[in-house]
Write an enzyme that holds these catalytic residues in place. Structure first.
Site, PDB file in Angstrom:
ATOM      1  CB  SER A  53     -17.506 -21.538 -16.027  1.00 30.08           C
ATOM      2  OG  SER A  53     -17.453 -22.321 -17.200  1.00 30.08           O
TER       3      SER A  53
ATOM      4  CD  GLU B 172     -28.642 -21.246 -20.465  1.00 27.36           C
ATOM      5  OE1 GLU B 172     -27.676 -21.091 -19.711  1.00 27.36           O
ATOM      6  OE2 GLU B 172     -28.760 -22.230 -21.211  1.00 27.36           O
TER       7      GLU B 172
ATOM      8  N   GLY C  75     -22.997 -18.863 -23.185  1.00 23.74           N
ATOM      9  CA  GLY C  75     -22.063 -19.918 -23.579  1.00 23.74           C
ATOM     10  C   GLY C  75     -22.793 -21.063 -24.258  1.00 23.74           C
ATOM     11  CB  ALA C  76     -22.717 -23.245 -26.586  1.00 19.95           C
TER      12      ALA C  76
HETATM   13  C1  5RP Z   1     -26.008 -23.542 -18.899  1.00 23.77           C
HETATM   14  C2  5RP Z   1     -25.443 -23.504 -20.275  1.00 23.77           C
HETATM   15  C3  5RP Z   1     -24.046 -23.048 -20.430  1.00 23.77           C
HETATM   16  O1  5RP Z   1     -24.015 -22.003 -21.355  1.00 23.77           O
HETATM   17  C4  5RP Z   1     -23.198 -24.181 -20.922  1.00 23.77           C
HETATM   18  O2  5RP Z   1     -23.366 -25.276 -20.050  1.00 23.77           O
HETATM   19  C5  5RP Z   1     -21.728 -23.785 -21.010  1.00 23.77           C
HETATM   20  O3  5RP Z   1     -21.231 -23.633 -19.733  1.00 23.77           O
HETATM   21  P1  5RP Z   1     -19.722 -23.207 -19.440  1.00 23.77           P
HETATM   22  O4  5RP Z   1     -19.562 -21.810 -19.942  1.00 23.77           O
HETATM   23  O5  5RP Z   1     -19.603 -23.312 -17.948  1.00 23.77           O
HETATM   24  O6  5RP Z   1     -18.802 -24.183 -20.158  1.00 23.77           O
HETATM   25  O7  5RP Z   1     -26.088 -23.814 -21.236  1.00 23.77           O
HETATM   26  O8  5RP Z   1     -27.292 -24.095 -18.867  1.00 23.77           O
END
Ligand code: 5RP
Length: 219
Positions: A30, A103, A82-83
């Site tokens: 997101s 990723e 993201g993370a």
């Molecule tokens: C997907 C990821 C995303 O970067 C992680 O889950 C963060 O997601 P968001 O930005 O929706 O909080 O690793 O595999």
């Protein structure tokens, strides 16, 4: 300020790291969706993107941004993603969206990893967020038993098939004080495709969306 507004602020701030005329590595989630929207606003200034998931590819294409196969790219100067958690050494847990393997591959190719998060994602010790592990389906229960021996409680993420056709185990109850060591150890279990620790290749730059603006670390 809502969590999504903080994600949006971090996502748009990452535009600063995009070089005109380049191909950009794009993560998943997101927060990255805001970055993709930001990329759409400068799409005439970039060659295109390499994507880490079918979901991001779809969003990029919908905005008219060309998506390249990673095998056709010899260099990538930046990867933006993201993370789920990031610690003080810029090691991360990723894979909440099940896209961890692609990723990690795109991140490995890129010269610079720009991590974009909202202020809830920074931690002192990784592990409160369950660690995702992508596994070959027939190895799932074997890998789960091996992960239990490491002190975690693996839970099968039912109903989820990754873009690579595999399953996800989410490992609860880990306090990860040596992320590099655990990343290597889990990846050595037969049947593991990869795990969501990004420590061997952590982030180079961190952009944190906060109510007081975007805080930058590294770079
Ligand atoms: C997907 C990821 C995303 O970067 C992680 O889950 C963060 O997601 P968001 O930005 O929706 O909080 O690793 O595999």
């Amino acid at each position: 300020m809502t969590q999504d507004e903080m994600k949006k602020a971090a996502g748009w701030a990452a535009l600063e790291f995009v070089t005109p005329g380049s191909i950009v590595g794009v993560g998943t989630g997101s927060t990255v969706n805001h970055f993709i929207d930001a990329l759409g606003s400068i799409k005439d200034q970039i060659r295109g993107a390499v994507s880490s998931s079918e979901a991001s590819t779809e969003r990029l294409k919908a905005l008219g941004i060309p998506v390249f196969d990673l095998n056709d790219i010899s260099e990538l100067n930046v990867y933006v993603d993201g993370a789920d958690e990031i610690d003080g050494s810029m090691a991360m847990i990723k894979g909440g969206g099940a896209a961890l393997t692609r990723e990690k591959i795109v991140a490995a190719v890129a010269d610079q990893f720009v991590c974009i998060v909202d202020g809830t994602k920074t931690v002192d010790v990784l592990g409160k967020f369950p660690l995702p592990v992508e596994v070959i389906p027939m190895a799932r229960e074997y890998v789960a038993r091996e992960l239990s021996k490491l002190g975690g409680q693996p839970v099968y993420r039912e109903g989820v098939i990754t873009d690579n056709g595999n399953h996800i185990l989410d490992v609860h109850g880990l306090a990860i004080t040596e992320p590099n060591v655990l990343e290597t150890r889990i990846n050595a279990i037969v049947g593991v495709v990869t795990n969501g620790l990004f420590a061997e290749r952590g982030a180079d730059v961190l952009l944190i969306g906060t109510p007081d603006g975007v805080v930058r670390k590294g770079g």
